[in-house]
Design a protein around this motif. Sequence first.
Motif, PDB file in Angstrom:
ATOM      1  N   LEU A  20       6.508   3.229  13.113  1.00 47.02           N
ATOM      2  CA  LEU A  20       5.953   4.321  12.312  1.00 47.02           C
ATOM      3  C   LEU A  20       6.337   4.220  10.839  1.00 47.02           C
ATOM      4  N   ASN A  21       7.363   3.420  10.514  1.00 45.81           N
ATOM      5  CA  ASN A  21       7.804   3.238   9.134  1.00 45.81           C
ATOM      6  C   ASN A  21       7.990   4.585   8.423  1.00 45.81           C
ATOM      7  N   LEU A  22       8.698   5.487   9.098  1.00 42.83           N
ATOM      8  CA  LEU A  22       8.841   6.852   8.595  1.00 42.83           C
ATOM      9  C   LEU A  22      10.011   7.045   7.648  1.00 42.83           C
ATOM     10  N   ALA A  23       9.778   7.906   6.707  1.00 44.21           N
ATOM     11  CA  ALA A  23      10.844   8.436   5.868  1.00 44.21           C
ATOM     12  C   ALA A  23      10.718   9.945   5.990  1.00 44.21           C
ATOM     13  N   TYR A  24      11.810  10.607   6.297  1.00 43.02           N
ATOM     14  CA  TYR A  24      11.798  12.049   6.465  1.00 43.02           C
ATOM     15  C   TYR A  24      12.102  12.692   5.122  1.00 43.02           C
ATOM     16  N   SER A  25      11.197  13.523   4.679  1.00 44.33           N
ATOM     17  CA  SER A  25      11.402  14.213   3.410  1.00 44.33           C
ATOM     18  C   SER A  25      12.291  15.421   3.651  1.00 44.33           C
ATOM     19  N   HIS A  57       0.828  -1.202   0.000  1.00 46.78           N
ATOM     20  CA  HIS A  57       0.000   0.000   0.000  1.00 46.78           C
ATOM     21  C   HIS A  57       0.863   1.254   0.000  1.00 46.78           C
ATOM     22  N   LYS A  58       0.288   2.327  -0.499  1.00 45.10           N
ATOM     23  CA  LYS A  58       0.999   3.606  -0.547  1.00 45.10           C
ATOM     24  C   LYS A  58       1.104   4.148   0.877  1.00 45.10           C
ATOM     25  N   GLY A  59       2.254   4.720   1.193  1.00 50.28           N
ATOM     26  CA  GLY A  59       2.482   5.264   2.530  1.00 50.28           C
ATOM     27  C   GLY A  59       1.658   6.511   2.793  1.00 50.28           C
ATOM     28  N   VAL A  70       9.039  12.669  -2.428  1.00 48.38           N
ATOM     29  CA  VAL A  70       7.869  12.295  -1.620  1.00 48.38           C
ATOM     30  C   VAL A  70       7.123  11.132  -2.280  1.00 48.38           C
ATOM     31  N   GLU A  71       6.885  11.228  -3.562  1.00 47.32           N
ATOM     32  CA  GLU A  71       6.156  10.173  -4.275  1.00 47.32           C
ATOM     33  C   GLU A  71       6.920   8.854  -4.285  1.00 47.32           C
ATOM     34  N   ARG A  72       8.235   8.924  -4.497  1.00 48.94           N
ATOM     35  CA  ARG A  72       9.055   7.717  -4.501  1.00 48.94           C
ATOM     36  C   ARG A  72       8.939   6.994  -3.156  1.00 48.94           C
ATOM     37  N   LEU A  73       9.087   7.728  -2.074  1.00 45.30           N
ATOM     38  CA  LEU A  73       9.026   7.134  -0.740  1.00 45.30           C
ATOM     39  C   LEU A  73       7.641   6.566  -0.424  1.00 45.30           C
ATOM     40  N   ARG A  74       6.591   7.311  -0.764  1.00 42.53           N
ATOM     41  CA  ARG A  74       5.223   6.815  -0.504  1.00 42.53           C
ATOM     42  C   ARG A  74       4.930   5.561  -1.319  1.00 42.53           C
ATOM     43  N   ASN A  75       5.401   5.523  -2.556  1.00 45.66           N
ATOM     44  CA  ASN A  75       5.183   4.349  -3.406  1.00 45.66           C
ATOM     45  C   ASN A  75       5.945   3.132  -2.904  1.00 45.66           C
ATOM     46  N   LEU A 124       6.659  15.327   6.528  1.00 48.94           N
ATOM     47  CA  LEU A 124       7.052  16.652   6.061  1.00 48.94           C
ATOM     48  C   LEU A 124       7.080  17.579   7.265  1.00 48.94           C
ATOM     49  N   GLU A 125       8.229  18.119   7.580  1.00 51.36           N
ATOM     50  CA  GLU A 125       8.349  19.112   8.649  1.00 51.36           C
ATOM     51  C   GLU A 125       8.440  20.451   7.937  1.00 51.36           C
TER      52      GLU A 125
END
Length: 194
Positions: free
Chosen positions: A30-35, A2-4, A88-93, A100-101
Amino acid sequence: MHKGLLIILSGPSGVGKGTIRKYFEKDERLNLAYSTSMTTRKPRDGEVDGKDYFFTSKENFQEAIKKGELLEYAEFVGNFYGTPLSEVERLRNEGKNVLLEIEVQGALQVQEKCPDAISIFIIPPSMEELEKRIRGRKSEPEEIIQQRLSKAANEMKMVPNYKYIVCNDDPKLAAELIETIVLRNIELEANKEV
């Protein structure tokens, strides 16, 4: 896969967004990626290009705006700040939940483009405390401090545009509240797919 999720962490300058983030950013649940944002401002002591920000020229930033390469952007005290859309799109995909801070102006742009974004506004315990924090940085002249304080007062009026409000009286507690918000939204998203 699924998309993040897209998570917006916003609030006035000096409210402690970066400090709070450091408490929860490594929580694997949280499976986070910081943009990483792009900016035309000069790096502060200890900031690393490509990690804290992508530091760039105003010309390169303007070109990115023209090409539609930014999810959001804002200008503040003579500098531009923005979020590269492709990252952002690459990471969500990849299924990552992208954090996003960003400043309030940019957050409103993202909410318009991505109504499913989880928006969290961090407020200071008081405007006096916010001023104390901004002055405590000792990194800017009085004129810039006054601009930041004036902008913060206006940004506080944007609170109703956010889904969640968290007060940063205690950064560790604020981080725990944000963790809970994100985990709940991950759970809700997972239940949608069942």
